[in-house]
Design a protein around this motif. Structure first.
Motif, PDB file in Angstrom:
ATOM      1  N   SER A  15      12.339  10.684   1.412  1.00 10.33           N
ATOM      2  CA  SER A  15      12.208  11.574   2.567  1.00 10.33           C
ATOM      3  C   SER A  15      10.783  12.076   2.738  1.00 10.33           C
ATOM      4  N   PHE A  16      10.043  12.233   1.626  1.00 15.26           N
ATOM      5  CA  PHE A  16       8.656  12.682   1.736  1.00 15.26           C
ATOM      6  C   PHE A  16       7.826  11.680   2.530  1.00 15.26           C
ATOM      7  N   ARG A  17       7.988  10.384   2.200  1.00 18.48           N
ATOM      8  CA  ARG A  17       7.227   9.360   2.909  1.00 18.48           C
ATOM      9  C   ARG A  17       7.682   9.233   4.357  1.00 18.48           C
ATOM     10  N   LYS A  18       8.975   9.363   4.581  1.00 17.88           N
ATOM     11  CA  LYS A  18       9.500   9.303   5.939  1.00 17.88           C
ATOM     12  C   LYS A  18       8.938  10.449   6.785  1.00 17.88           C
ATOM     13  N   ASP A  19       8.938  11.658   6.229  1.00 19.40           N
ATOM     14  CA  ASP A  19       8.425  12.824   6.957  1.00 19.40           C
ATOM     15  C   ASP A  19       6.915  12.762   7.156  1.00 19.40           C
ATOM     16  N   ARG A  20       6.215  12.089   6.250  1.00 13.88           N
ATOM     17  CA  ARG A  20       4.750  11.952   6.397  1.00 13.88           C
ATOM     18  C   ARG A  20       4.398  11.295   7.722  1.00 13.88           C
ATOM     19  N   ASN A  21       5.157  10.305   8.137  1.00 18.70           N
ATOM     20  CA  ASN A  21       5.110   9.760   9.491  1.00 18.70           C
ATOM     21  C   ASN A  21       3.760   9.136   9.860  1.00 18.70           C
ATOM     22  N   LEU A  22       3.050   8.574   8.889  1.00 18.87           N
ATOM     23  CA  LEU A  22       1.766   7.949   9.178  1.00 18.87           C
ATOM     24  C   LEU A  22       1.956   6.458   9.437  1.00 18.87           C
ATOM     25  N   ASP A  23       0.976   5.863  10.087  1.00 14.20           N
ATOM     26  CA  ASP A  23       0.991   4.418  10.312  1.00 14.20           C
ATOM     27  C   ASP A  23      -0.439   3.892  10.354  1.00 14.20           C
ATOM     28  N   ASN A  27      -2.366  14.364   9.961  1.00 14.83           N
ATOM     29  CA  ASN A  27      -1.095  14.993   9.596  1.00 14.83           C
ATOM     30  C   ASN A  27      -0.148  14.879  10.788  1.00 14.83           C
ATOM     31  N   LYS A  28       0.815  13.959  10.665  1.00 13.96           N
ATOM     32  CA  LYS A  28       1.756  13.755  11.768  1.00 13.96           C
ATOM     33  C   LYS A  28       3.187  14.095  11.356  1.00 13.96           C
ATOM     34  N   THR A  29       3.321  14.973  10.378  1.00 15.38           N
ATOM     35  CA  THR A  29       4.667  15.414   9.991  1.00 15.38           C
ATOM     36  C   THR A  29       5.254  16.266  11.109  1.00 15.38           C
ATOM     37  N   PRO A  30       6.572  16.321  11.210  1.00 13.83           N
ATOM     38  CA  PRO A  30       7.186  17.169  12.232  1.00 13.83           C
ATOM     39  C   PRO A  30       6.724  18.612  12.107  1.00 13.83           C
ATOM     40  N   THR A  31       6.635  19.294  13.229  1.00  7.20           N
ATOM     41  CA  THR A  31       6.125  20.670  13.231  1.00  7.20           C
ATOM     42  C   THR A  31       7.008  21.612  12.427  1.00  7.20           C
ATOM     43  N   THR A  32       8.235  21.216  12.180  1.00  4.78           N
ATOM     44  CA  THR A  32       9.135  22.076  11.393  1.00  4.78           C
ATOM     45  C   THR A  32       8.867  21.989   9.897  1.00  4.78           C
ATOM     46  N   LYS A  37       3.958   1.427   8.171  1.00  4.92           N
ATOM     47  CA  LYS A  37       4.520   2.479   9.022  1.00  4.92           C
ATOM     48  C   LYS A  37       5.611   3.223   8.268  1.00  4.92           C
ATOM     49  N   ASP A  38       5.439   4.543   8.109  1.00  2.00           N
ATOM     50  CA  ASP A  38       6.448   5.358   7.432  1.00  2.00           C
ATOM     51  C   ASP A  38       7.726   5.476   8.247  1.00  2.00           C
ATOM     52  N   GLU A  39       7.606   5.389   9.534  1.00  2.00           N
ATOM     53  CA  GLU A  39       8.741   5.622  10.424  1.00  2.00           C
ATOM     54  C   GLU A  39       9.911   4.680  10.177  1.00  2.00           C
ATOM     55  N   ILE A  40       9.621   3.453   9.703  1.00  2.00           N
ATOM     56  CA  ILE A  40      10.681   2.460   9.577  1.00  2.00           C
ATOM     57  C   ILE A  40      11.424   2.540   8.237  1.00  2.00           C
ATOM     58  N   ILE A  41      11.057   3.478   7.376  1.00  2.00           N
ATOM     59  CA  ILE A  41      11.726   3.607   6.083  1.00  2.00           C
ATOM     60  C   ILE A  41      13.181   4.019   6.289  1.00  2.00           C
ATOM     61  N   ASN A  42      14.106   3.287   5.690  1.00  2.00           N
ATOM     62  CA  ASN A  42      15.505   3.687   5.691  1.00  2.00           C
ATOM     63  C   ASN A  42      15.675   4.857   4.727  1.00  2.00           C
ATOM     64  N   THR A  43      16.350   5.880   5.160  1.00  2.00           N
ATOM     65  CA  THR A  43      16.440   7.073   4.319  1.00  2.00           C
ATOM     66  C   THR A  43      17.870   7.592   4.252  1.00  2.00           C
ATOM     67  N   GLY A  79       0.818  -1.212   0.000  1.00  3.51           N
ATOM     68  CA  GLY A  79       0.000   0.000   0.000  1.00  3.51           C
ATOM     69  C   GLY A  79       0.846   1.254   0.000  1.00  3.51           C
ATOM     70  N   ASP A  80       0.259   2.354   0.499  1.00  4.70           N
ATOM     71  CA  ASP A  80       0.930   3.651   0.452  1.00  4.70           C
ATOM     72  C   ASP A  80       1.954   3.842   1.563  1.00  4.70           C
ATOM     73  N   LEU A  81       1.756   3.205   2.696  1.00  2.28           N
ATOM     74  CA  LEU A  81       2.621   3.465   3.849  1.00  2.28           C
ATOM     75  C   LEU A  81       3.837   2.543   3.852  1.00  2.28           C
ATOM     76  N   GLY A  82       4.938   3.066   4.356  1.00  5.81           N
ATOM     77  CA  GLY A  82       6.159   2.275   4.434  1.00  5.81           C
ATOM     78  C   GLY A  82       6.895   2.236   3.111  1.00  5.81           C
ATOM     79  N   GLY A  83       7.644   1.164   2.907  1.00 12.65           N
ATOM     80  CA  GLY A  83       8.432   1.011   1.693  1.00 12.65           C
ATOM     81  C   GLY A  83       9.916   1.092   1.985  1.00 12.65           C
TER      82      GLY A  83
END
Length: 330
Positions: A116-124, A272-277, A104-110, A53-57
């Motif tokens: 980086s877009f998917r990693k920063d998206r930070n959805l699960d 939307n769980k991207t970092p506040t920055t 889970k986007d968090e586990i993407i090696n970057t 699907g869309d998340l992870g990778g």
């Protein structure tokens, strides 16, 4: 609806499975319906399930199938099936099973490149999945050798395809300042504006949908009555919302317009769980997912089945026929 579907699937298949296993020989013979070659098998299957699907990778641009898998999120699928073969090259299967999907986007090696877009998206997400299906099995080698009585291999490759129903209900997580994680059902939160008047092209997705199971495998005859198999089972679906991610970000003010204050508060945090920055990547209308490809999932299964009725009237007669048949060569 969810509990009702689970109850009906399990009650039907457990009852059928136990009835067939403990059936008297006379009952099994009644299943022949005049066809002495028909066999009936009941079995269990289990193995890892993988979400597509869309998340992870992985690193680089998002891709499909094997290159998109995140093995740490792999879960075990469990199920039962009944297979009826009117002859040695054709079969009909009914199956029901349970599995679990996650992304889970968090586990993407970057390394700071396109991923980086998917990693920063930070959805699960995570979701239980219940499914039932029927399929037609085809054994190509047995079909090609259908007139050769001496051809009785123990290893028999096959392919199959059919139609089924599956039920899912995705959850997403929120983590508070103390590190405590809570999970929330995503469909009622309409995270991409599904069902909102502002997005008439985004109807609210249904949690029970049709899928198309397909695949292939190998069946090995351990004995006259016991079979062992390995199978790849792929499910094509018609939804891109198994992970609740598909299209673009929406205006968060719409959550307050359509949802209760409690649900709106959760939706604003979870959509939307991207970092506040990072803010410019999540403006309304910008990409959140990729709607060009629907979600899918597949399993690699180990299958064990037993035959509950005889072929050639009984196994003794079949063995006798094999021993007395004229040899094809000397």
């Amino acid at each position: 609806m969810k509990n009702r579907l689970h109850y009906l699937i399990y009650r039907f298949f457990i009852t059928l499975f136990l009835t067939l296993i403990f059936a008297r020989p006379s009952y099994a013979q009644s299943l022949l319906l005049g066809n002495e070659n028909l066999t009936v098998e009941v079995g269990l299957n289990f193995g890892p399930t993988f979400f597509l699907g869309d998340l992870g990778g992985h690193r680089g641009y998002g891709t499909t199938f094997i290159k998109d898998l995140n093995l740490p999120l792999t879960k075990l699928m469990k199920g039962a099936f009944v297979s009826v073969q009117p002859n040695e090259w054709l079969g009909f299967r009914v199956a029901a099973q349970y599995t679990f999907l996650a992304g889970k986007d968090e586990i993407i090696n970057t390394n700071g490149r396109p991923e980086s877009f998917r990693k920063d998206r930070n959805l699960d997400f995570r979701s239980d999945v219940w499914e039932a299906y029927t399929a037609v099995e085809f054994f190509p080698l047995m079909y090609l050798k259908r007139y050769d009585e001496d051809y009785q291999p123990k290893l028999r490759p096959y392919i199959f395809g059919g139609a089924g129903l599956f039920h899912f209900n995705p959850q997403g997580s929120l983590t508070d300042q103390n590190g405590n994680k809570t999970w929330h059902y995503l469909q009622p939160l309409h995270t991409e504006g599904e069902g909102f008047a502002e997005y008439p092209d985004r109807p609210n997705y249904k949690l029970t949908q049709v899928n198309i199971p397909m695949g292939g495998g190998f069946k090995y005859l351990l004995s006259d009555n016991v079979n062992l198999g390995i199978e790849l089972l792929y499910r094509k679906t018609f939804t891109d919302y198994i992970d609740d991610v598909s299209t673009t970000y929406i205006d968060p003010n719409l959550f307050n317009k359509y949802l209760s204050p409690a649900d709106a508060n959760i939706a604003i945090q979870i959509y939307n769980k991207t970092p506040t920055t990072i803010t410019s990547r999540t403006d309304p209308g910008l990409q959140r997912g990729n709607s060009k490809n629907n979600d899918a999932y597949f399993s690699l299964l180990l299958k064990l089945s037993i035959k509950i009725n005889g072929n050639f009237n009984n196994d003794y007669n079949r063995k006798s026929a094999e021993h007395t048949r004229c040899p094809a060569r000397f």
